[in-house]
Scaffold this motif. Structure first.
Motif, PDB file in Angstrom:
ATOM      1  N   THR A  71       0.827  -1.205   0.000  1.00 25.18           N
ATOM      2  CA  THR A  71       0.000   0.000   0.000  1.00 25.18           C
ATOM      3  C   THR A  71       0.866   1.262   0.000  1.00 25.18           C
ATOM      4  N   SER A  94      -5.646   1.399   2.216  1.00 24.28           N
ATOM      5  CA  SER A  94      -5.848   0.030   1.769  1.00 24.28           C
ATOM      6  C   SER A  94      -7.329  -0.192   1.457  1.00 24.28           C
ATOM      7  N   ASP A  98      -7.325  -4.497  -3.923  1.00 29.76           N
ATOM      8  CA  ASP A  98      -6.726  -5.400  -2.955  1.00 29.76           C
ATOM      9  C   ASP A  98      -7.392  -6.753  -3.132  1.00 29.76           C
ATOM     10  N   GLU A 115      -2.873  -5.221  -5.292  1.00 27.38           N
ATOM     11  CA  GLU A 115      -2.185  -5.872  -4.175  1.00 27.38           C
ATOM     12  C   GLU A 115      -2.661  -7.319  -4.093  1.00 27.38           C
TER      13      GLU A 115
HETATM   14 MG   LIG Z   1      -2.040  -3.271   1.636  1.00 27.67          MG
END
Ligand SMILES: [Mg+2]
Ligand SMILES: Nc1ncnc2c1ncn2[C@@H]1O[C@H](COP(=O)(O)OP(=O)(O)O)[C@@H](O)[C@H]1O
Length: 152
Positions: free
Chosen positions: A37, A55, A75, A102
């Protein structure tokens, strides 16, 4: 590449931002707390995205507009299948945006012909390391022009 401090990880993100083009996919791998992040925050800063990037764990995907290119921040921690990735409808924004995922390794590479994989590792201390793995497209050439500058 050694990243002793969070600022160094952010600086790598800012440098990567200079290379980014519409349609790019950047896949981030590495354990919890590795700095994924933080890296995205650097990319956002480099693109000139206003506001804070956090995030998106519970949102899964967020689009940040207002910078040089729209930044789609995903994410994928809770996504464990390709079907679930399809459900996010990332393709809708993909061509015009930069998509950074991510926990995306092994899940999202199929979305595009080319991608950049950034592997972050974490040791006992604050030191992190990054390995950049270009895949397809012009990534290898572009990475040759990567210039990471110290904290501004
Ligand atoms: Mg993260
Ligand atoms: N060299 C470093 N690079 C990036 N983050 C670091 C570094 N050293 C310490 N940290 C800290 O580690 C944490 C990384 O968090 P985060 O970027 O959310 O990780 P991830 O998204 O990979 O789970 C932050 O609290 C950050 O301040």
């Amino acid at each position: 590449m050694n990243l002793p401090r969070p600022e160094d990880t952010a600086a790598l993100g800012r440098a990567l931002a200079d290379l980014l083009e519409p349609g790019d996919l950047v896949v981030l791998a590495g354990p919890l707390g590795a700095g994924k992040t933080v890296l995205v925050q650097g990319i956002g800063a480099g693109l000139g995205v206003p506001g804070r990037i956090t995030s998106p764990t519970f949102v899964l995907a967020r689009v940040h507009r207002g910078g040089r290119l729209p930044l789609v921040h995903v994410d994928a921690y809770r996504l464990r299948s390709v079907d679930e990735v399809d459900d996010l409808d990332l393709d809708a924004d993909l061509a015009s945006s930069v998509t950074v995922v991510e926990w995306g390794s092994g899940l999202v590479e199929q979305l595009t012909d080319a991608h950049l994989l950034v592997r972050l590792t974490r040791g006992d201390s604050d030191e992190r390391t990054a390995t950049l793995e270009p895949s397809g497209g012009t990534w290898a050439e572009r990475l040759a022009g990567l210039r990471v500058s110290a904290r501004s």
